[in-house]
Design a protein around this motif. Structure first.
Motif, PDB file in Angstrom:
ATOM      1  N   LYS A   1      30.383  34.716  43.625  1.00 12.53           N
ATOM      2  CA  LYS A   1      31.041  35.285  42.445  1.00 12.53           C
ATOM      3  C   LYS A   1      30.980  36.809  42.481  1.00 12.53           C
ATOM      4  O   LYS A   1      31.980  37.501  42.246  1.00 12.53           O
ATOM      5  N   ALA A   2      29.786  37.331  42.748  1.00 12.92           N
ATOM      6  CA  ALA A   2      29.588  38.779  42.785  1.00 12.92           C
ATOM      7  C   ALA A   2      30.387  39.415  43.917  1.00 12.92           C
ATOM      8  O   ALA A   2      31.011  40.478  43.742  1.00 12.92           O
ATOM      9  N   GLN A   3      30.399  38.752  45.072  1.00  5.16           N
ATOM     10  CA  GLN A   3      31.120  39.294  46.223  1.00  5.16           C
ATOM     11  C   GLN A   3      32.622  39.369  45.957  1.00  5.16           C
ATOM     12  O   GLN A   3      33.262  40.393  46.223  1.00  5.16           O
ATOM     13  N   TYR A   4      33.194  38.274  45.437  1.00  3.81           N
ATOM     14  CA  TYR A   4      34.627  38.282  45.141  1.00  3.81           C
ATOM     15  C   TYR A   4      34.958  39.292  44.045  1.00  3.81           C
ATOM     16  O   TYR A   4      35.996  39.971  44.105  1.00  3.81           O
ATOM     17  N   HIS A   5      34.087  39.390  43.048  1.00  2.53           N
ATOM     18  CA  HIS A   5      34.326  40.351  41.973  1.00  2.53           C
ATOM     19  C   HIS A   5      34.327  41.771  42.529  1.00  2.53           C
ATOM     20  O   HIS A   5      35.180  42.594  42.172  1.00  2.53           O
ATOM     21  N   SER A   6      33.399  42.052  43.430  1.00  4.70           N
ATOM     22  CA  SER A   6      33.330  43.373  44.067  1.00  4.70           C
ATOM     23  C   SER A   6      34.603  43.655  44.866  1.00  4.70           C
ATOM     24  O   SER A   6      35.174  44.754  44.795  1.00  4.70           O
ATOM     25  N   ASN A   7      35.061  42.653  45.634  1.00 11.00           N
ATOM     26  CA  ASN A   7      36.302  42.822  46.402  1.00 11.00           C
ATOM     27  C   ASN A   7      37.488  43.098  45.476  1.00 11.00           C
ATOM     28  O   ASN A   7      38.358  43.928  45.779  1.00 11.00           O
ATOM     29  N   ALA A   8      37.514  42.399  44.346  1.00 10.02           N
ATOM     30  CA  ALA A   8      38.610  42.586  43.384  1.00 10.02           C
ATOM     31  C   ALA A   8      38.569  43.987  42.778  1.00 10.02           C
ATOM     32  O   ALA A   8      39.617  44.607  42.550  1.00 10.02           O
TER      33      ALA A   8
ATOM     34  N   LYS B   1      44.342  40.335  41.090  1.00 11.35           N
ATOM     35  CA  LYS B   1      44.260  39.203  40.154  1.00 11.35           C
ATOM     36  C   LYS B   1      43.773  37.943  40.861  1.00 11.35           C
ATOM     37  O   LYS B   1      42.941  37.190  40.335  1.00 11.35           O
ATOM     38  N   ALA B   2      44.273  37.695  42.063  1.00  5.16           N
ATOM     39  CA  ALA B   2      43.877  36.501  42.805  1.00  5.16           C
ATOM     40  C   ALA B   2      42.402  36.543  43.177  1.00  5.16           C
ATOM     41  O   ALA B   2      41.706  35.525  43.140  1.00  5.16           O
ATOM     42  N   THR B   3      41.904  37.716  43.528  1.00  2.00           N
ATOM     43  CA  THR B   3      40.502  37.830  43.923  1.00  2.00           C
ATOM     44  C   THR B   3      39.578  37.678  42.724  1.00  2.00           C
ATOM     45  O   THR B   3      38.492  37.097  42.837  1.00  2.00           O
ATOM     46  N   PHE B   4      39.981  38.166  41.568  1.00  2.00           N
ATOM     47  CA  PHE B   4      39.214  37.899  40.339  1.00  2.00           C
ATOM     48  C   PHE B   4      39.186  36.393  40.062  1.00  2.00           C
ATOM     49  O   PHE B   4      38.161  35.844  39.651  1.00  2.00           O
ATOM     50  N   LYS B   5      40.308  35.709  40.301  1.00  2.00           N
ATOM     51  CA  LYS B   5      40.356  34.269  40.085  1.00  2.00           C
ATOM     52  C   LYS B   5      39.437  33.536  41.062  1.00  2.00           C
ATOM     53  O   LYS B   5      38.794  32.541  40.704  1.00  2.00           O
ATOM     54  N   ALA B   6      39.364  34.027  42.300  1.00  2.00           N
ATOM     55  CA  ALA B   6      38.445  33.431  43.277  1.00  2.00           C
ATOM     56  C   ALA B   6      37.012  33.536  42.773  1.00  2.00           C
ATOM     57  O   ALA B   6      36.218  32.594  42.898  1.00  2.00           O
ATOM     58  N   SER B   7      36.678  34.676  42.172  1.00  2.00           N
ATOM     59  CA  SER B   7      35.338  34.872  41.620  1.00  2.00           C
ATOM     60  C   SER B   7      35.049  33.876  40.508  1.00  2.00           C
ATOM     61  O   SER B   7      33.946  33.334  40.407  1.00  2.00           O
ATOM     62  N   ARG B   8      36.051  33.612  39.666  1.00  2.00           N
ATOM     63  CA  ARG B   8      35.856  32.676  38.551  1.00  2.00           C
ATOM     64  C   ARG B   8      35.843  31.213  39.017  1.00  2.00           C
ATOM     65  O   ARG B   8      35.290  30.354  38.343  1.00  2.00           O
ATOM     66  N   THR B   9      36.450  30.953  40.173  1.00  2.00           N
ATOM     67  CA  THR B   9      36.552  29.581  40.672  1.00  2.00           C
ATOM     68  C   THR B   9      35.243  29.067  41.254  1.00  2.00           C
ATOM     69  O   THR B   9      34.894  27.903  41.088  1.00  2.00           O
ATOM     70  N   VAL B  10      34.509  29.927  41.949  1.00  2.00           N
ATOM     71  CA  VAL B  10      33.299  29.477  42.647  1.00  2.00           C
ATOM     72  C   VAL B  10      32.116  29.399  41.690  1.00  2.00           C
ATOM     73  O   VAL B  10      32.060  30.108  40.680  1.00  2.00           O
TER      74      VAL B  10
ATOM     75  N   ARG C   1      39.878  29.217  49.012  1.00  2.00           N
ATOM     76  CA  ARG C   1      40.535  29.763  50.209  1.00  2.00           C
ATOM     77  C   ARG C   1      41.936  30.254  49.865  1.00  2.00           C
ATOM     78  O   ARG C   1      42.389  31.280  50.376  1.00  2.00           O
ATOM     79  N   GLY C   2      42.619  29.475  49.011  1.00  2.00           N
ATOM     80  CA  GLY C   2      43.973  29.863  48.633  1.00  2.00           C
ATOM     81  C   GLY C   2      44.021  31.230  47.986  1.00  2.00           C
ATOM     82  O   GLY C   2      44.854  32.075  48.348  1.00  2.00           O
ATOM     83  N   TYR C   3      43.124  31.480  47.049  1.00  2.00           N
ATOM     84  CA  TYR C   3      43.111  32.778  46.365  1.00  2.00           C
ATOM     85  C   TYR C   3      42.814  33.925  47.347  1.00  2.00           C
ATOM     86  O   TYR C   3      43.434  34.992  47.273  1.00  2.00           O
ATOM     87  N   THR C   4      41.856  33.710  48.252  1.00  2.00           N
ATOM     88  CA  THR C   4      41.478  34.798  49.165  1.00  2.00           C
ATOM     89  C   THR C   4      42.567  35.058  50.208  1.00  2.00           C
ATOM     90  O   THR C   4      42.879  36.208  50.507  1.00  2.00           O
ATOM     91  N   PHE C   5      43.159  33.982  50.742  1.00  2.00           N
ATOM     92  CA  PHE C   5      44.246  34.157  51.717  1.00  2.00           C
ATOM     93  C   PHE C   5      45.469  34.780  51.045  1.00  2.00           C
ATOM     94  O   PHE C   5      46.145  35.628  51.632  1.00  2.00           O
TER      95      PHE C   5
END
Length: 582
Positions: free
Chosen positions: A172-179, A157-166, A137-141
């Motif tokens: 993972k794919a969704q956050y990577h796409s957003n990034a 950078k934060a959104t890529f980190k969110a992808s690596r965290t989950v 949540r921290g990375y996405t917010f």
């Protein structure tokens, strides 16, 4: 005899309520989430997690008074004196408290403290699943906060980190796409960006592909074209959708539309245009793909790319034998199941441009965008005097998202404003909050600009009429304006744009070429500054443009739906013939 709970039992009970709080959060039941925190505090008023849960839930309930009180109690506990030992949820709740009230600088600082606390102990077995969800949540917010503050690089950078965290592969794919989408604010056509897009396919992992019988497809029939998007609604991309649904040659093509997003009053207008309308909102990717396959779509056209709530997971199943992407996104999808990318000779003029796309480039004549605002609004402007004629100075303007404004762009704008009596109007969501305005002014001061030259206006629904206050619009780079450029031209305001080196950074160029204004396209920063200044000094010419542009745009290739669709459909026939021959 009275039995006391051991510290181990207390920790177990706290953990249980903390897990329940996460469950209620996932369900959107913030009141019950807060009750979980109060249950912990009923047992122990010195429990940091209890105060943190109350604070976080109160932020979601927009009860900032209770949130502030809980945070005050939390940070006065003896166990919470330094960031090194601070409660993880408490740090997140503090950041979210500032972010929810749009105190952007304090929110960003608090999120960075949260990440520092997490990173110190990550990999040491300290953090449980709940801690990882908090960091997610921290990375996405944080990314949302950074984007509003104009710090697009930090957001990516934060959104890529969110992808690596989950651990969940779909997330993972969704956050990577957003990034990937966020990278376009600062990068344009780099090797790193291309590699990052290529990584998306391995994350998507769509194992099942629908089979297609080429021999059966070869028979003469009206080609079935499917258009899929979450944005058949009030959305910037939708201003370019109408020709696809409304202006097709019904003798040769049957048009299907697959709407995966929420409906609004604009959706009701789009629904009447295609031969077949499919409301797919709420259905999972495989179910939507199955519907497309069952409809026997020949060519599926994705209009979202890596934009929000996109349809790429559906295209991963290959529900149609030929698949195209374009319009809604300015870069490659990175998916092997997408065969073509819609572009033009202005955005991709060189053979080497193909190297930055996993798809084959499908180039239309002229501009690959066709501006068609009539479905979304009825306002028709006929032109008026340039404001400079009465003001005695030039009013420049940029209504683009402030996240598109780089320091290099600010430097060019500073040089323009120093060369001629003028001011610059910025209108965007960042200008809507006090901390955002201060961030803009501080960045302008930092590059030597005079903040008194800036007029900051909040985002508002009447933005279109405010173009009447602007003499010349200044485009951004490398992430150009699309709709904002078309809007400005339709309101009689000329736009000066900087030619880039990739498909996405040449949007301004292709729009101005189609509009018949090649003289406003600039090859470099010096030309950008000099053209903006020269046009500002030619008040009579500027006034003529303000009167002539609205009609000129309506008569240009940029708004010629019929010619545009004739070319698009010729391209569809060509790629279908190629598919049938292979």
């Amino acid at each position: 005899m009275v039995y006391k709970l051991s510290s181990k039992d207390n920790e177990s009970k706290k953990s249980s309520w903390s897990d329940k709080a996460e469950m209620f959060l996932e369900d959107g039941n913030f009141s019950s989430m807060r009750a979980c925190g109060r249950e912990i505090l009923d047992e122990d008023l010195n429990n940091a997690e209890g105060w943190a849960i109350v604070a976080e839930a109160s932020v979601y309930l927009e009860d900032f008074e209770t949130a502030e009180s809980a945070l005050d109690q939390l940070w006065h506990l003896d166990s919470q004196k330094t960031v090194a030992v601070a409660n993880l949820r408490g740090l997140f709740a503090t950041a979210a408290f500032y972010g929810a009230q749009f105190i952007l600088d304090k929110a960003m600082e608090a999120y960075e403290q949260l990440f520092k606390r997490f990173d110190v102990s990550v990999g040491k077995g300290k953090w449980d699943d709940t801690s990882h969800r908090i960091i997610e949540r921290g990375y996405t917010f944080y990314a949302d906060t950074c984007l509003l503050a104009g710090a697009a690089d930090k957001a990516a950078k934060a959104t890529f980190k969110a992808s690596r965290t989950v651990s969940d592969i779909k997330k993972k794919a969704q956050y990577h796409s957003n990034a990937l989408f966020l990278t376009n604010y600062r990068e344009s056509g780099t090797d790193r960006q291309f590699e990052q897009h290529n990584q998306y396919a391995s994350l998507l992992r769509t194992e099942v592909k629908f089979p297609h019988d080429k021999d059966k497809r070869r028979k003469n029939h009206s080609l079935r074209i499917g258009y899929i998007s979450p944005d058949f609604r009030q959305h910037a991309a939708a201003y370019f959708f109408t020709p696809f649904l409304k202006d097709a040659n019904r003798n040769e093509f049957k048009v299907y539309a697959y709407s995966t997003g929420k409906k609004d009053h604009i959706t009701q207008r789009f629904m009447k245009m295609p031969d077949v309308w499919r409301d797919m909102y709420g259905k999972n990717s495989r179910a939507v793909a199955r519907q497309i396959f069952d409809d026997r779509i020949d060519i599926l056209v994705d209009l979202s790319g890596h934009s929000q709530n996109n349809c790429l997971p559906i295209l991963g199943y290959r529900p149609a034998p030929v698949q195209v992407s374009g319009i809604g996104y300015i870069n490659t999808t990175g998916l092997g199941t997408v065969d073509y990318f819609l572009t033009d000779d202005v955005c991709c003029p060189a053979p080497g441009d193909q190297r930055k796309f996993t798809e084959k480039l499908l180039k239309v004549e002229g501009c690959h965008l066709c501006f068609s605002p009539g479905t979304l609004r009825t306002m028709k402007f006929e032109g008026a005097d340039a404001p400079a004629k009465a003001n005695g100075y030039v009013t420049y303007g940029c209504f683009n998202n402030f996240a598109k404004v780089t320091d290099d762009m600010l430097l060019m704008w500073r040089n323009i404003l120093e060369s001629i009596p003028s001011k610059l109007v910025l209108k965007n969501k960042t200008c809507s909050v006090p901390s955002g305005r201060e961030i803009i002014l501080e960045r302008f001061r930092r590059i030597g600009g005079n903040p008194d030259k800036l007029e900051l206006r909040p985002f508002s629904p009447d933005y279109l009429t405010q173009y009447q206050d602007i003499d010349i619009c200044l485009d951004t780079s490398p992430y150009c304006g699309g709709l904002t450029t078309c809007d400005a031209l339709s309101m009689g305001v000329p736009v000066v744009t900087l030619k880039g080196h990739s498909h996405g950074s040449r949007y301004g160029e292709t729009i101005l070429q189609a509009a018949g204004l090649p003289e406003l396209i600039c090859d470099g920063s010096r030309t950008y500054v000099s053209k903006a200044v020269q046009l500002g000094r030619q008040v009579e010419k500027l006034n003529e443009l303000h009167h002539d542009l609205p009609k000129m745009i309506r008569m240009s290739r940029l708004m010629d739906n019929k010619s545009y669709m004739a070319d698009i459909e010729n391209k569809f026939k060509q790629i279908w013939a190629t598919y049938c021959k292979v």
